[in-house]
Design a protein around this motif. Structure first.
Motif, PDB file in Angstrom:
ATOM      1  N   LEU A  11      -2.016   4.233   5.006  1.00  0.00           N
ATOM      2  CA  LEU A  11      -1.509   3.141   4.174  1.00  0.00           C
ATOM      3  C   LEU A  11      -0.304   2.447   4.808  1.00  0.00           C
ATOM      4  N   GLU A  12       0.468   3.191   5.578  1.00  0.00           N
ATOM      5  CA  GLU A  12       1.648   2.596   6.196  1.00  0.00           C
ATOM      6  C   GLU A  12       1.304   1.558   7.264  1.00  0.00           C
TER       7      GLU A  12
ATOM      8  N   LEU B 283      -1.416   8.406   2.937  1.00  0.00           N
ATOM      9  CA  LEU B 283      -0.175   7.680   3.210  1.00  0.00           C
ATOM     10  C   LEU B 283       0.018   7.272   4.673  1.00  0.00           C
TER      11      LEU B 283
ATOM     12  N   ASP C   9       0.790  -1.234   0.000  1.00  0.00           N
ATOM     13  CA  ASP C   9       0.000   0.000   0.000  1.00  0.00           C
ATOM     14  C   ASP C   9       0.824   1.286   0.000  1.00  0.00           C
ATOM     15  N   PRO C  10       1.891   1.406   0.833  1.00  0.00           N
ATOM     16  CA  PRO C  10       2.566   2.707   0.909  1.00  0.00           C
ATOM     17  C   PRO C  10       3.382   3.091  -0.321  1.00  0.00           C
TER      18      PRO C  10
ATOM     19  N   TYR D 277      -3.551  10.663  -2.267  1.00  0.00           N
ATOM     20  CA  TYR D 277      -2.505   9.727  -1.810  1.00  0.00           C
ATOM     21  C   TYR D 277      -1.692  10.304  -0.656  1.00  0.00           C
ATOM     22  N   ARG D 278      -1.369  11.576  -0.727  1.00  0.00           N
ATOM     23  CA  ARG D 278      -0.617  12.205   0.368  1.00  0.00           C
ATOM     24  C   ARG D 278      -1.433  12.208   1.653  1.00  0.00           C
TER      25      ARG D 278
END
Length: 305
Positions: free
Chosen positions: A243-244, A240, A191-192, A236-237
């Motif tokens: 996502l991590e 993130l 993901d990331p 996305y930003r």
């Protein structure tokens, strides 16, 4: 159903009741949220699906149930993660009999097979079925890398059609495309670094945080493929830090906590996993809640069926 190897394929979580049985009602809520967001496939019984603690009967029951609920709207794939070749072949045959649309296939578990053994394992499964197969290449977590030379060998099997690329080496996507063109469809599996992989030419995304944030995940994929990079990057930003959570040892617990926060899941896990608590729980919740507090509005037409 033949598989159009493109788009977002959630690696869905497995839901459990308070009595540690499969919770199909909770599963259906999440499944419908994925389909409403416009995902392109469903993958059952992966690492995120707690496959290692499911019985064979539970895996097959979950497959049968999902096939009925999805009713042909998108392909349904069963992950095969087994320790023996015989068992992997048996599961592949049973998946076909139940109506699975495809398979995701890990190298042998527990024993770190060498190149010859790994290829023999993949070959045996491919020869046992005509179902389309996605090879799961994750040497970081499973210690066995499927190299380009190994994919050269596997190209002889027409039903080995795709790869879940989880080496965490973004340049490996370019290496695969340079060597094989479009012979193998490439899905990013981390993901990331997902957007970076999509920009570099990945065809799809086997996603984890999609289980809690399906619309945002689909939006990023579609915007990248429409070359609307700036719009995708904004989402996305924002995404993130969440996502991590996908690359942490307790990703199952963390992602299930995110599902609860977004109202489409439950927190129950199967032992030996335990629900997180204390400072760890507060830390994860802060990441999730901070994101929810500034959840972006998605561009029109970037998600949905």
């Amino acid at each position: 159903m033949s598989i159009n190897w493109t788009g977002v394929f959630p690696a869905v979580t497995t839901k459990f009741t308070a009595n540690d049985e499969l919770d199909f009602n909770a599963f259906n809520i999440n499944l419908e949220a994925q389909l409403e967001a416009g995902v392109d496939g469903i993958i059952l019984c992966g690492s995120l699906g707690e496959a290692s603690v499911l019985t064979e009967e539970e895996k097959l029951d979950l497959l049968s149930h999902t096939l009925k609920e999805v009713n042909g709207r998108v392909p349904v794939l069963l992950n095969i993660g087994e320790s023996t070749t015989k068992k992997a072949v048996d599961v592949a045959i049973k998946a076909k009999q139940l109506g699975a649309d495809g398979l995701m296939l890990l190298p042998p578990l527990r024993y770190y097979s060498d190149v010859e053994e790994t290829l023999a394992f993949f070959s045996a499964v491919a020869e046992s079925t005509d179902l389309p197969i996605m090879i799961y290449n994750n040497p970081v977590d499973y210690k066995i890398e499927v190299t380009l030379d190994m994919f050269e060998y596997l190209a002889r099997y027409s039903n080995i059609q795709a790869v879940k690329e989880s080496t965490r080496d973004i340049s490996n996507i370019t290496r695969m495309i340079n060597r094989f063109g479009d012979r193998f469809k490439i899905f990013t599996g981390v993901d990331p670094i997902a957007m970076e992989c999509l920009v570099m030419g990945a065809d799809g995304w086997v996603a984890g945080l999609v289980d809690a944030f399906p619309k945002e995940t689909v939006a990023i994929f579609r915007l990248v493929k429409q070359n609307r990079i700036a719009e995708a990057l904004t989402i996305y930003r924002w995404f993130l830090p969440v996502l991590e959570l996908d690359i942490k040892p307790k990703l199952v617990q963390y992602i299930k906590l995110a599902e609860v926060a977004t109202g489409i899941g439950t927190e129950a896990v199967r032992a030996p996993r335990l629900a997180i608590k204390g400072a760890e729980r507060e830390s994860v919740l802060k990441i999730i809640n901070d994101a929810l507090a500034v959840r972006p509005q998605l561009p029109e037409g970037s998600w949905g069926i």
